[in-house]
Design a protein around this motif. Sequence first.
Motif, PDB file in Angstrom:
ATOM      1  N   GLU A   1      27.091  59.516  18.976  1.00 57.13           N
ATOM      2  CA  GLU A   1      26.962  57.986  19.403  1.00 57.13           C
ATOM      3  C   GLU A   1      26.695  57.663  20.863  1.00 57.13           C
ATOM      4  O   GLU A   1      26.329  56.642  21.117  1.00 57.13           O
ATOM      5  CB  GLU A   1      28.285  57.262  18.994  1.00 57.13           C
ATOM      6  N   ASP A   2      26.966  59.066  21.395  1.00 54.39           N
ATOM      7  CA  ASP A   2      26.799  58.693  23.038  1.00 54.39           C
ATOM      8  C   ASP A   2      25.410  58.930  23.288  1.00 54.39           C
ATOM      9  O   ASP A   2      24.963  58.994  24.712  1.00 54.39           O
ATOM     10  CB  ASP A   2      27.504  59.828  23.756  1.00 54.39           C
ATOM     11  N   SER A   3      24.395  59.442  22.690  1.00 49.94           N
ATOM     12  CA  SER A   3      23.137  59.759  22.867  1.00 49.94           C
ATOM     13  C   SER A   3      22.015  60.012  22.074  1.00 49.94           C
ATOM     14  O   SER A   3      22.479  59.838  20.738  1.00 49.94           O
ATOM     15  CB  SER A   3      23.269  61.428  23.728  1.00 49.94           C
ATOM     16  N   GLY A   4      20.773  60.221  22.002  1.00 50.20           N
ATOM     17  CA  GLY A   4      19.777  60.112  21.222  1.00 50.20           C
ATOM     18  C   GLY A   4      18.652  61.427  21.761  1.00 50.20           C
ATOM     19  O   GLY A   4      18.842  61.939  22.829  1.00 50.20           O
TER      20      GLY A   4
ATOM     21  N   PHE B   1      14.922  66.581  24.566  1.00 49.94           N
ATOM     22  CA  PHE B   1      16.031  66.146  25.575  1.00 49.94           C
ATOM     23  C   PHE B   1      17.001  65.395  24.678  1.00 49.94           C
ATOM     24  O   PHE B   1      16.626  64.445  23.948  1.00 49.94           O
ATOM     25  CB  PHE B   1      15.611  65.422  26.795  1.00 49.94           C
ATOM     26  N   LEU B   2      18.351  65.717  24.857  1.00 49.17           N
ATOM     27  CA  LEU B   2      19.356  64.765  24.496  1.00 49.17           C
ATOM     28  C   LEU B   2      19.646  63.914  25.656  1.00 49.17           C
ATOM     29  O   LEU B   2      20.088  64.519  26.690  1.00 49.17           O
ATOM     30  CB  LEU B   2      20.758  65.424  24.187  1.00 49.17           C
ATOM     31  N   ILE B   3      19.486  62.732  25.394  1.00 50.71           N
ATOM     32  CA  ILE B   3      19.372  61.584  26.681  1.00 50.71           C
ATOM     33  C   ILE B   3      20.652  60.807  26.420  1.00 50.71           C
ATOM     34  O   ILE B   3      20.923  60.179  25.269  1.00 50.71           O
ATOM     35  CB  ILE B   3      18.164  60.722  26.721  1.00 50.71           C
ATOM     36  N   LYS B   4      21.521  60.601  27.318  1.00 52.75           N
ATOM     37  CA  LYS B   4      22.701  59.405  27.192  1.00 52.75           C
ATOM     38  C   LYS B   4      22.474  58.122  26.862  1.00 52.75           C
ATOM     39  O   LYS B   4      21.288  57.679  27.377  1.00 52.75           O
ATOM     40  CB  LYS B   4      23.303  59.550  28.540  1.00 52.75           C
TER      41      LYS B   4
ATOM     42  N   GLY C   1      12.452  62.113  38.148  1.00 51.16           N
ATOM     43  CA  GLY C   1      13.712  61.355  38.352  1.00 51.16           C
ATOM     44  C   GLY C   1      14.303  60.677  37.028  1.00 51.16           C
ATOM     45  O   GLY C   1      15.209  60.056  37.279  1.00 51.16           O
ATOM     46  N   PHE C   2      13.383  60.531  36.179  1.00 53.28           N
ATOM     47  CA  PHE C   2      13.703  59.773  35.128  1.00 53.28           C
ATOM     48  C   PHE C   2      14.781  60.310  34.035  1.00 53.28           C
ATOM     49  O   PHE C   2      15.576  59.715  33.496  1.00 53.28           O
ATOM     50  CB  PHE C   2      12.590  59.145  34.170  1.00 53.28           C
ATOM     51  N   LEU C   3      15.054  61.573  34.430  1.00 50.54           N
ATOM     52  CA  LEU C   3      16.293  62.199  33.601  1.00 50.54           C
ATOM     53  C   LEU C   3      17.397  62.404  34.513  1.00 50.54           C
ATOM     54  O   LEU C   3      18.484  62.842  34.012  1.00 50.54           O
ATOM     55  CB  LEU C   3      15.731  63.611  33.148  1.00 50.54           C
ATOM     56  N   GLU C   4      17.564  61.944  35.695  1.00 52.74           N
ATOM     57  CA  GLU C   4      18.635  62.238  36.684  1.00 52.74           C
ATOM     58  C   GLU C   4      19.717  61.615  36.183  1.00 52.74           C
ATOM     59  O   GLU C   4      19.672  60.448  35.938  1.00 52.74           O
ATOM     60  CB  GLU C   4      17.977  61.664  38.086  1.00 52.74           C
ATOM     61  N   ARG C   5      20.920  62.301  35.816  1.00 55.79           N
ATOM     62  CA  ARG C   5      22.063  61.873  35.528  1.00 55.79           C
ATOM     63  C   ARG C   5      22.246  61.200  34.082  1.00 55.79           C
ATOM     64  O   ARG C   5      23.185  60.818  33.806  1.00 55.79           O
ATOM     65  CB  ARG C   5      22.898  61.108  36.536  1.00 55.79           C
ATOM     66  N   THR C   6      20.984  61.485  33.330  1.00 57.25           N
ATOM     67  CA  THR C   6      20.993  60.896  31.801  1.00 57.25           C
ATOM     68  C   THR C   6      20.797  61.798  30.902  1.00 57.25           C
ATOM     69  O   THR C   6      21.145  61.790  29.678  1.00 57.25           O
ATOM     70  CB  THR C   6      19.957  59.795  31.725  1.00 57.25           C
TER      71      THR C   6
ATOM     72  N   LEU D   1      21.645  65.132  28.780  1.00 57.93           N
ATOM     73  CA  LEU D   1      22.655  65.918  28.700  1.00 57.93           C
ATOM     74  C   LEU D   1      22.260  67.423  28.323  1.00 57.93           C
ATOM     75  O   LEU D   1      23.207  68.402  28.499  1.00 57.93           O
ATOM     76  CB  LEU D   1      23.426  65.255  27.257  1.00 57.93           C
ATOM     77  N   ALA D   2      20.954  67.707  27.638  1.00 54.72           N
ATOM     78  CA  ALA D   2      20.543  68.957  27.403  1.00 54.72           C
ATOM     79  C   ALA D   2      19.174  68.947  26.814  1.00 54.72           C
ATOM     80  O   ALA D   2      18.463  67.969  26.558  1.00 54.72           O
ATOM     81  CB  ALA D   2      21.365  69.511  25.940  1.00 54.72           C
ATOM     82  N   PHE D   3      18.379  70.321  27.476  1.00 52.52           N
ATOM     83  CA  PHE D   3      17.199  70.565  26.964  1.00 52.52           C
ATOM     84  C   PHE D   3      17.567  71.347  25.595  1.00 52.52           C
ATOM     85  O   PHE D   3      17.950  72.142  25.521  1.00 52.52           O
ATOM     86  CB  PHE D   3      16.508  71.185  27.926  1.00 52.52           C
ATOM     87  N   LEU D   4      16.774  70.715  24.527  1.00 54.33           N
ATOM     88  CA  LEU D   4      16.982  71.250  23.247  1.00 54.33           C
ATOM     89  C   LEU D   4      16.049  72.011  22.726  1.00 54.33           C
ATOM     90  O   LEU D   4      16.013  72.643  21.677  1.00 54.33           O
ATOM     91  CB  LEU D   4      17.213  70.124  22.279  1.00 54.33           C
TER      92      LEU D   4
END
Length: 153
Positions: A121-124, A147-150, A78-83, A85-88
């Motif tokens: 700017e929207d993610s890291g 992971f690219l995270i919001k 659940g820690f990636l839920e809705r945050t 953006l991509a599995f890189l």
Amino acid sequence: MAYSYEPHHFEDFSVGQTFESVGRTVTESDFVLHSAFSGDWTELHTNRHYADEEYFGERVAHGPMTFVLATGFVYRCGFLERTVLAFLGMNYMDIPAPVRTNDTVSLDMEVVGKKELSSREDSGLVTIDTEMTNQENETVFSGDMKFLIKRRD
């Protein structure tokens, strides 16, 4: 230890932070569904009589199925839920032992990298080292997942 986590934005992660999944028993249905979805009906995974005479002495999970189980554990926590953006991708992935029908597996995770991205700017970027073990505490999968995270609004 907690098994369910709140969604994490990029700012919420810290290097050294750990997560632990619940356990899950691998079933005959998992083998069949993976074969059907992937189209991989290799006899080592699907033919008991053939596999009994081969290296492992029984059917074993597809390597990609083992990876899919690991990614499923990450998302189930659940820690990636809705945050996310991509599995890189991954820098490395190892499958040192097979997963068998009726094995119970779980995943330990540790944040090993966190990187600001000048292009976004929207993610890291967050890198999570993973180790999946069976009921005998034998490692059946390990690898780092990127992971690219919001970021928070």
